[in-house]
Write a protein that holds these residues in place. Structure first.
Motif, mmCIF file in Angstrom:
data_model
loop_
_atom_site.group_PDB
_atom_site.id
_atom_site.type_symbol
_atom_site.label_atom_id
_atom_site.label_comp_id
_atom_site.label_asym_id
_atom_site.label_seq_id
_atom_site.Cartn_x
_atom_site.Cartn_y
_atom_site.Cartn_z
ATOM 1 N N ALA A 46 0.815 -1.217 0.000
ATOM 2 C CA ALA A 46 0.000 0.000 0.000
ATOM 3 C C ALA A 46 0.850 1.269 0.000
ATOM 4 C CB ALA A 46 -0.921 -0.004 1.219
ATOM 5 N N VAL A 47 2.163 1.110 0.197
ATOM 6 C CA VAL A 47 3.023 2.287 0.370
ATOM 7 C C VAL A 47 2.954 3.311 -0.771
ATOM 8 C CG1 VAL A 47 5.431 3.029 0.481
ATOM 9 C CG2 VAL A 47 4.610 1.265 2.027
ATOM 10 N N ALA A 50 -0.386 5.231 -0.820
ATOM 11 C CA ALA A 50 -0.605 5.980 0.424
ATOM 12 C C ALA A 50 0.261 7.239 0.466
ATOM 13 C CB ALA A 50 -0.302 5.092 1.632
ATOM 14 N N VAL A 51 1.538 7.095 0.142
ATOM 15 C CA VAL A 51 2.442 8.247 0.225
ATOM 16 C C VAL A 51 2.090 9.281 -0.839
ATOM 17 C CG1 VAL A 51 4.805 9.042 0.011
ATOM 18 C CG2 VAL A 51 4.333 6.899 1.175
ATOM 19 N N THR A 53 -0.571 9.870 -2.467
ATOM 20 C CA THR A 53 -1.851 10.562 -2.266
ATOM 21 C C THR A 53 -1.664 11.804 -1.391
ATOM 22 O OG1 THR A 53 -3.092 8.506 -2.495
ATOM 23 C CG2 THR A 53 -4.192 10.299 -1.349
ATOM 24 N N THR A 54 -0.793 11.707 -0.386
ATOM 25 C CA THR A 54 -0.583 12.858 0.507
ATOM 26 C C THR A 54 0.122 14.003 -0.215
ATOM 27 O OG1 THR A 54 1.612 12.241 1.324
ATOM 28 C CG2 THR A 54 -0.273 11.248 2.427
ATOM 29 N N ALA A 57 -3.356 15.362 -2.476
ATOM 30 C CA ALA A 57 -4.690 15.581 -1.898
ATOM 31 C C ALA A 57 -4.860 16.983 -1.281
ATOM 32 C CB ALA A 57 -5.008 14.488 -0.883
ATOM 33 N N PHE B 82 10.913 10.815 5.112
ATOM 34 C CA PHE B 82 10.811 9.574 5.876
ATOM 35 C C PHE B 82 10.119 8.471 5.075
ATOM 36 C CE2 PHE B 82 9.216 6.677 9.125
ATOM 37 C CZ PHE B 82 10.397 6.428 9.791
ATOM 38 N N ARG B 83 9.262 8.870 4.133
ATOM 39 C CA ARG B 83 8.576 7.883 3.294
ATOM 40 C C ARG B 83 9.548 6.950 2.583
ATOM 41 N NH1 ARG B 83 8.842 12.641 0.542
ATOM 42 N NH2 ARG B 83 9.441 12.583 -1.658
ATOM 43 N N LEU B 86 9.963 3.427 3.720
ATOM 44 C CA LEU B 86 8.981 2.468 3.210
ATOM 45 C C LEU B 86 9.337 2.024 1.793
ATOM 46 C CD1 LEU B 86 5.814 4.334 4.519
ATOM 47 C CD2 LEU B 86 6.943 2.382 5.556
ATOM 48 N N VAL B 190 -7.353 2.685 0.835
ATOM 49 C CA VAL B 190 -6.049 3.255 1.207
ATOM 50 C C VAL B 190 -5.939 4.706 0.730
ATOM 51 C CG1 VAL B 190 -3.563 3.137 0.751
ATOM 52 C CG2 VAL B 190 -4.809 1.058 1.350
ATOM 53 N N VAL B 191 -6.326 4.936 -0.530
ATOM 54 C CA VAL B 191 -6.215 6.288 -1.096
ATOM 55 C C VAL B 191 -7.148 7.256 -0.360
ATOM 56 C CG1 VAL B 191 -6.714 7.666 -3.153
ATOM 57 C CG2 VAL B 191 -5.382 5.570 -3.357
ATOM 58 N N SER B 194 -5.638 7.862 3.249
ATOM 59 C CA SER B 194 -4.442 8.716 3.214
ATOM 60 C C SER B 194 -4.803 10.136 2.784
ATOM 61 C CB SER B 194 -3.403 8.145 2.255
ATOM 62 O OG SER B 194 -2.769 7.038 2.827
ATOM 63 N N GLY B 195 -5.716 10.233 1.809
ATOM 64 C CA GLY B 195 -6.125 11.550 1.332
ATOM 65 C C GLY B 195 -6.808 12.349 2.424
ATOM 66 N N SER B 198 -4.396 13.154 5.371
ATOM 67 C CA SER B 198 -3.362 14.138 5.025
ATOM 68 C C SER B 198 -3.952 15.550 4.944
ATOM 69 C CB SER B 198 -2.665 13.768 3.718
ATOM 70 O OG SER B 198 -3.511 13.959 2.607
ATOM 71 N N HIS B 210 1.970 16.464 7.272
ATOM 72 C CA HIS B 210 0.817 15.771 6.689
ATOM 73 C C HIS B 210 1.240 14.611 5.791
ATOM 74 C CE1 HIS B 210 1.964 18.510 3.448
ATOM 75 N NE2 HIS B 210 1.321 17.711 2.634
ATOM 76 N N VAL B 211 2.470 14.674 5.243
ATOM 77 C CA VAL B 211 2.926 13.600 4.358
ATOM 78 C C VAL B 211 3.100 12.304 5.147
ATOM 79 C CG1 VAL B 211 4.784 12.829 2.830
ATOM 80 C CG2 VAL B 211 4.014 15.196 2.755
ATOM 81 N N GLY B 214 -0.393 11.167 6.892
ATOM 82 C CA GLY B 214 -1.346 10.615 5.927
ATOM 83 C C GLY B 214 -0.888 9.266 5.388
ATOM 84 N N ALA B 215 0.405 9.145 5.097
ATOM 85 C CA ALA B 215 0.936 7.894 4.552
ATOM 86 C C ALA B 215 0.803 6.762 5.557
ATOM 87 C CB ALA B 215 2.395 8.073 4.146
ATOM 88 N N GLY B 218 -2.814 5.357 5.789
ATOM 89 C CA GLY B 218 -3.182 4.451 4.703
ATOM 90 C C GLY B 218 -2.501 3.093 4.814
ATOM 91 N N VAL B 219 -1.214 3.116 5.191
ATOM 92 C CA VAL B 219 -0.446 1.875 5.311
ATOM 93 C C VAL B 219 -0.988 1.023 6.462
ATOM 94 C CG1 VAL B 219 1.827 0.967 5.905
ATOM 95 C CG2 VAL B 219 1.620 2.796 4.208
#
Lengths: 102, 242
Positions: A46-47, A50-51, A53-54, A57, B82-83, B86, B190-191, B194-195, B198, B210-211, B214-215, B218-219
């Protein structure tokens, strides 16, 4: 007072080191597991959505009508056409809509 | 270099064209804004060449112009990036054939679109070869760094980038990537999660947090939605057309 010039350089270098640690670290930590549990696999799967989208959005929903409408148009185009068509739609529609609402 | 390597490298170069075009305006914009916020051309190029992560670079130059403590600027850059922890964990198993040195280089070049295109290629059943990875990453990297220099040099001639809608290209590009992942399981929940999270975090806690917030939402949802003995395959995703 603004950050001084040499201070900026040091901030850049520290930011670069931490960013590289993030890019290498996820793999180093996960590769210590012998088997990966299904929940972790689903989470990793899902990563990307998910990422990313932020990253669009809040722009779509908090900037104003032009951004919201243009993002909706890009979404519609994206369901049928490729990335190039989406980016052209984005550029043309945002300029037109900002002009219209401006 | 074998024929297969050459084919893969050229395919990687082809695959990076939409990315270079999509991020091009953003790279120039970064250089221009960096100089406007008091950085030198050398520092703008240094930042693109070493941090190599657009959103966090924008956050950085935004804070340089304000009265924010240096350690807090560094922390903000790290929060936005930080993303990549992942990404790294997700793509790591696909790079098992790489030597340590090759991995060290590959992870340095692991930007958002590099990750997205690698996932897309892997799920089409094609291997992530080092040649393909570099074919994609090398042009992307050198264009990004050059764009910072161009933007910093010509920055004063670009009046208002929003007048041309250039600031809108990157968010639209990320929307495009997300649409490309729509056949993954639990994509819509998930979308939406996260949306929504965020946007709330953006309004309350503020950017750039928020990044990450939000991420993670969703995860976590994706992890919670897994049935205990789920027999379905992980990669039932079909290739997008972008």
């Amino acid at each position: 007072m603004d950050a001084g010039s040499s201070e900026i350089t040091w901030i850049i270098i520290a930011g670069a080191i931490l960013t590289y640690m993030a890019r290498f670290g996820g793999h180093v930590v996960l590769s210590r597991f012998k088997t990966v549990p299904p929940r972790v696999l689903a989470a990793l799967d899902a990563v990307p959505a998910a990422v990313m989208t932020t990253l669009f959005a809040p722009v779509a929903l908090t900037s104003g009508w032009p951004e919201a409408i243009a993002m909706g148009l890009v979404l519609l185009v994206g369901l049928r056409f490729n990335m190039t068509a989406m980016l052209i739609t984005a550029c043309v529609s945002i300029v037109a809509l900002r002009h219209l609402f401006g | 270099m074998t024929d297969a390597d050459r084919t893969d490298f050229l395919q990687g170069m082809k695959d990076c064209v939409p990315i270079v075009l999509g991020s091009g305006a953003f790279g120039v914009l970064f250089g221009a804004l960096a100089v406007e916020n008091g950085m030198s051309l050398y520092q703008a190029v240094l930042m693109s060449a070493t941090i190599y992560a657009g959103a966090s670079q924008m956050v950085g130059i935004d804070l340089f112009g304000s009265n924010v403590a240096p350690w807090l600027i560094v922390l903000s850059i790290f929060a936005v990036n930080f993303r990549h922890v992942l990404y790294s964990a997700t793509i790591g198993p696909r790079l098992e054939s790489f030597s340590f040195a090759k991995k060290a280089l590959a992870f340095f070049l692991l930007v958002d679109p590099q990750f997205a295109e690698s996932e897309r290629r892997a799920e089409r059943g094609k291997p992530i070869s080092f040649a393909w990875y570099l074919g994609m990453a090398i042009p992307t990297y050198f264009c990004w760094v050059s764009e910072a220099a161009i933007g910093a040099y010509f920055g004063k001639f670009i009046g208002d980038p929003t007048a041309y809608g250039l600031d809108f290209l990157l968010p639209a590009y990320f929307l495009g990537l997300v649409i490309g992942f729509r056949r993954r399981r639990n994509w819509l929940p998930v979308v939406l999660t996260s949306g929504a999270i965020s946007v709330i975090a953006y309004k309350t806690v503020g950017s750039p947090w928020h990044v990450s917030i939000g991420a993670v939402a969703g995860v976590l949802l994706a992890a919670i939605m897994v049935k205990p003995a789920s027999p379905e395959p992980i990669a039932d995703y079909e290739a997008g057309d972008a």
